[in-house]
Design a protein around this motif. Structure first.
Motif, PDB file in Angstrom:
ATOM      1  N   LEU A  48     -35.748  23.535  -2.420  1.00 24.11           N
ATOM      2  CA  LEU A  48     -34.512  23.691  -3.188  1.00 24.11           C
ATOM      3  C   LEU A  48     -33.333  23.438  -2.253  1.00 24.11           C
ATOM      4  N   LEU A  49     -32.498  22.492  -2.605  1.00 28.93           N
ATOM      5  CA  LEU A  49     -31.252  22.240  -1.887  1.00 28.93           C
ATOM      6  C   LEU A  49     -30.132  22.852  -2.716  1.00 28.93           C
ATOM      7  N   ALA A  50     -29.355  23.724  -2.103  1.00 25.83           N
ATOM      8  CA  ALA A  50     -28.293  24.422  -2.838  1.00 25.83           C
ATOM      9  C   ALA A  50     -27.050  24.526  -1.973  1.00 25.83           C
ATOM     10  N   ALA A  51     -25.916  24.107  -2.533  1.00 22.87           N
ATOM     11  CA  ALA A  51     -24.625  24.195  -1.845  1.00 22.87           C
ATOM     12  C   ALA A  51     -23.752  25.218  -2.566  1.00 22.87           C
ATOM     13  N   PHE A  52     -23.226  26.164  -1.801  1.00 19.90           N
ATOM     14  CA  PHE A  52     -22.399  27.238  -2.353  1.00 19.90           C
ATOM     15  C   PHE A  52     -20.962  27.089  -1.855  1.00 19.90           C
ATOM     16  N   GLU A  53     -20.036  27.416  -2.731  1.00 20.52           N
ATOM     17  CA  GLU A  53     -18.626  27.315  -2.343  1.00 20.52           C
ATOM     18  C   GLU A  53     -18.261  28.357  -1.292  1.00 20.52           C
ATOM     19  N   ASP A  54     -18.844  29.533  -1.414  1.00 22.20           N
ATOM     20  CA  ASP A  54     -18.582  30.628  -0.475  1.00 22.20           C
ATOM     21  C   ASP A  54     -19.840  30.958   0.312  1.00 22.20           C
ATOM     22  N   PRO A  55     -19.697  31.609   1.466  1.00 23.45           N
ATOM     23  CA  PRO A  55     -20.886  32.006   2.232  1.00 23.45           C
ATOM     24  C   PRO A  55     -21.791  32.919   1.410  1.00 23.45           C
ATOM     25  N   ILE A  56     -23.099  32.794   1.619  1.00 26.63           N
ATOM     26  CA  ILE A  56     -24.055  33.689   0.975  1.00 26.63           C
ATOM     27  C   ILE A  56     -23.949  35.068   1.621  1.00 26.63           C
ATOM     28  N   PRO A  57     -23.930  36.138   0.841  1.00 29.47           N
ATOM     29  CA  PRO A  57     -23.931  37.490   1.434  1.00 29.47           C
ATOM     30  C   PRO A  57     -25.205  37.711   2.237  1.00 29.47           C
ATOM     31  N   LEU A  58     -25.065  38.087   3.487  1.00 29.23           N
ATOM     32  CA  LEU A  58     -26.217  38.288   4.359  1.00 29.23           C
ATOM     33  C   LEU A  58     -26.488  39.779   4.546  1.00 29.23           C
ATOM     34  N   PRO A  59     -27.712  40.139   4.910  1.00 30.27           N
ATOM     35  CA  PRO A  59     -28.021  41.538   5.197  1.00 30.27           C
ATOM     36  C   PRO A  59     -27.132  42.063   6.314  1.00 30.27           C
TER      37      PRO A  59
ATOM     38  N   ILE B 299     -40.911  14.759 -12.454  1.00 29.43           N
ATOM     39  CA  ILE B 299     -40.824  16.206 -12.645  1.00 29.43           C
ATOM     40  C   ILE B 299     -40.086  16.500 -13.954  1.00 29.43           C
ATOM     41  N   PRO B 300     -40.715  17.206 -14.883  1.00 28.85           N
ATOM     42  CA  PRO B 300     -40.033  17.554 -16.137  1.00 28.85           C
ATOM     43  C   PRO B 300     -38.778  18.382 -15.872  1.00 28.85           C
ATOM     44  N   THR B 301     -37.750  18.132 -16.636  1.00 26.13           N
ATOM     45  CA  THR B 301     -36.491  18.861 -16.459  1.00 26.13           C
ATOM     46  C   THR B 301     -36.700  20.361 -16.596  1.00 26.13           C
ATOM     47  N   SER B 302     -37.544  20.751 -17.549  1.00 25.97           N
ATOM     48  CA  SER B 302     -37.784  22.179 -17.768  1.00 25.97           C
ATOM     49  C   SER B 302     -38.443  22.827 -16.551  1.00 25.97           C
ATOM     50  N   THR B 303     -39.378  22.100 -15.908  1.00 26.92           N
ATOM     51  CA  THR B 303     -40.032  22.626 -14.711  1.00 26.92           C
ATOM     52  C   THR B 303     -39.042  22.739 -13.559  1.00 26.92           C
ATOM     53  N   ALA B 304     -38.229  21.710 -13.379  1.00 26.14           N
ATOM     54  CA  ALA B 304     -37.232  21.737 -12.313  1.00 26.14           C
ATOM     55  C   ALA B 304     -36.281  22.915 -12.470  1.00 26.14           C
ATOM     56  N   GLU B 305     -35.848  23.181 -13.687  1.00 30.43           N
ATOM     57  CA  GLU B 305     -34.910  24.277 -13.939  1.00 30.43           C
ATOM     58  C   GLU B 305     -35.590  25.622 -13.711  1.00 30.43           C
ATOM     59  N   LYS B 306     -36.835  25.754 -14.166  1.00 28.43           N
ATOM     60  CA  LYS B 306     -37.569  27.007 -13.969  1.00 28.43           C
ATOM     61  C   LYS B 306     -37.779  27.290 -12.484  1.00 28.43           C
ATOM     62  N   VAL B 307     -38.194  26.280 -11.732  1.00 30.81           N
ATOM     63  CA  VAL B 307     -38.429  26.445 -10.301  1.00 30.81           C
ATOM     64  C   VAL B 307     -37.133  26.823  -9.592  1.00 30.81           C
ATOM     65  N   LYS B 308     -36.042  26.169  -9.941  1.00 30.50           N
ATOM     66  CA  LYS B 308     -34.757  26.480  -9.306  1.00 30.50           C
ATOM     67  C   LYS B 308     -34.379  27.938  -9.525  1.00 30.50           C
ATOM     68  N   GLU B 309     -34.505  28.400 -10.759  1.00 33.51           N
ATOM     69  CA  GLU B 309     -34.115  29.781 -11.059  1.00 33.51           C
ATOM     70  C   GLU B 309     -35.017  30.782 -10.341  1.00 33.51           C
ATOM     71  N   LEU B 310     -36.317  30.511 -10.305  1.00 31.72           N
ATOM     72  CA  LEU B 310     -37.236  31.420  -9.629  1.00 31.72           C
ATOM     73  C   LEU B 310     -36.957  31.465  -8.123  1.00 31.72           C
ATOM     74  N   MET B 311     -36.615  30.319  -7.543  1.00 31.11           N
ATOM     75  CA  MET B 311     -36.351  30.294  -6.102  1.00 31.11           C
ATOM     76  C   MET B 311     -35.007  30.936  -5.775  1.00 31.11           C
ATOM     77  N   LEU B 312     -34.006  30.766  -6.621  1.00 36.36           N
ATOM     78  CA  LEU B 312     -32.728  31.454  -6.399  1.00 36.36           C
ATOM     79  C   LEU B 312     -32.906  32.964  -6.518  1.00 36.36           C
TER      80      LEU B 312
END
Length: 441
Positions: A235-246, A305-318
């Motif tokens: 999963l490649l993900a770009a965020f506008e703000d830094p991710i909250p870290l522990p 890759i089916p769009t539905s699978t891609a979306e499901k995988v993205k949400e589960l990984m996020l």
């Protein structure tokens, strides 16, 4: 590109006849190809696969004065699992190999050369182990970790900058290997791609098995079919703000972490920090890898890759990222850019533990990380080894094949370690081995 001798030899160099029809019929039955004529005075080798192993095989052949043509399927560049995706100048993702360590002296010398030329540098960022819930345990700074200076693909692109005996053909998907009149004839969906004195298979998986299934190389095909490969989602993900870290990592933001206890995530890495440090003020770009079990359970044809699978995988990984960082579900801000990719043949799970395979009767060899392990170092050593071995064979004239047979009958053993690769020498301060993280080479 044709080999140096464009005239086909009059005599057949296969043991069972010279007619094209006979050759094809027997090859489909996987009768062993046997070339008997002397090797050309100026031989040329076809290398199928432009990952780090295939490229270093080509470079080693060049050092020995032998020409080669590298055929690669890459649309954006060479490198295989040295993959980098550039969305724009401020959004760069290493979406396969993340970094590498060095343990072998031959590879160490090579890395020193790369460092001197400015191809790679040591990564100074903090990495560690991240347990579900946000507990972060940093690793010691030793051994050194190396990255390519402009993303991992730049290393592959840089290697051939000064090559003189290497031709690259891409994007090209070799679909047929045909032995005829003492040479290997390569085709891409019916289009002739040249004739060669020897061939190197520098990729694996279903495509390699399909290519070898009717090539007349039964011993090589058998060894390749014994290889078992895992599947990994990226999963490649770009965020506008830094991710909250522990809290444990907030003082020194980590560059990457091996994730434990989260089924959908095994690694998260901050590409922006790794590649740009504090010089980038744009989006924060992260690469997230799944576990092998998650990849297996959610495997689909990676070419479609089916769009539905891609979306499901993205949400589960996020959601997995939230779990790893100890964040409440749904609290992570949505990425401004995201993309999932399935590495259907990501990593080997077994290995014969040898540097290369070579069939002198068929004048064909195999190189790749899986022959020794699962990392860039293993891939490099395999390519160098096969380049030297092939050069030795060709310079012998091909008259003593029994002396050059390698790896055609070696047994495979399970490849120990975690889901996504090997990093020799990398251990946590708890002395827990994590010597395996890297999608690819």
């Amino acid at each position: 590109m044709d080999g140096p001798n464009n005239k086909k030899k009059k005599n057949s160099n296969r043991k069972y006849g010279s007619s094209r029809k006979s050759v094809l019929k027997k090859t489909l039955k996987q009768e062993q190809v046997t070339f008997t004529a002397p090797v050309s005075d100026d031989p040329v080798v076809a290398i199928i696969g432009g990952g780090i192993s295939g490229l270093l095989c080509a470079l080693q052949l060049q050092i020995r004065g032998i020409r080669s043509t590298v055929f690669d399927t890459g649309i954006h560049g060479l490198g295989g699992r040295l993959g980098t995706r550039t969305v724009d100048p401020s959004m760069v993702f290493d979406h396969a190999a993340q970094f590498f360590t060095v343990s072998n002296p031959v590879f160490a010398d090579l890395v020193d050369q790369w460092s001197h030329k400015g191809f790679v540098c040591q990564s100074e960022g903090v990495i560690g182990e991240l347990e579900a819930g946000g507990h972060f345990n940093p690793f010691p700074s030793s051994p050194p970790r190396y990255i390519a200076v402009n993303g991992m693909r730049s290393l592959a692109d840089s290697l051939l900058l000064q090559s003189s005996l290497i031709e690259v053909v891409r994007p090209c998907w070799i679909s047929s290997l045909e032995p005829y009149n003492g040479m290997w004839h390569l085709s891409e969906n019916g289009k002739h791609r040249g004739q060669f004195d020897a061939i190197v298979i520098a990729h694996n998986g279903k495509c390699a098995n399909r290519l070898l299934s009717s090539s007349g190389l039964p011993l090589i095909a058998k060894q390749m079919k014994r290889l078992e490969l895992s599947s990994i989602w990226a999963l490649l993900a770009a965020f506008e703000d830094p991710i909250p870290l522990p809290a444990e990592a907030a003082a020194v933001p980590f560059e990457g972490a091996f994730v434990k206890g989260v089924e959908s995530v095994s690694w998260i890495g901050n590409n922006t920090q790794k590649l740009f440090n504090s010089q980038n003020t744009g989006p924060h770009c992260w690469t997230v890898f799944s576990t092998a079990s998650f990849g297996k359970r959610n495997k689909v044809p990676q070419e479609n890759i089916p769009t539905s699978t891609a979306e499901k995988v993205k949400e589960l990984m996020l959601t997995g990222v939230e779990n790893a960082l100890g964040l409440s579900t749904g609290s992570l801000k949505r990425p401004l850019y995201s993309r999932v990719q399935l590495w259907g043949a990501a990593l080997p799970t077994n290995t014969p533990g040898i540097p290369c395979i070579f069939d002198p009767l068929g004048r064909a060899g195999i190189c790749g990380d899986w022959l020794l392990g699962s990392n860039i170092e293993a891939a490099a050593l395999s390519g160098i080894s096969l380049g030297n071995h092939t050069a030795d064979y060709l310079k012998s004239g091909g008259s003593r094949p029994d002396e050059f047979s390698v790896g055609l009958h070696d047994e495979f053993q399970p490849l120990q370690g975690h889901d996504i690769g090997q990093f020799p020498g990398l251990e946590s301060s708890k002395d827990i081995s994590v010597a395996r993280i890297q999608v690819g080479a």
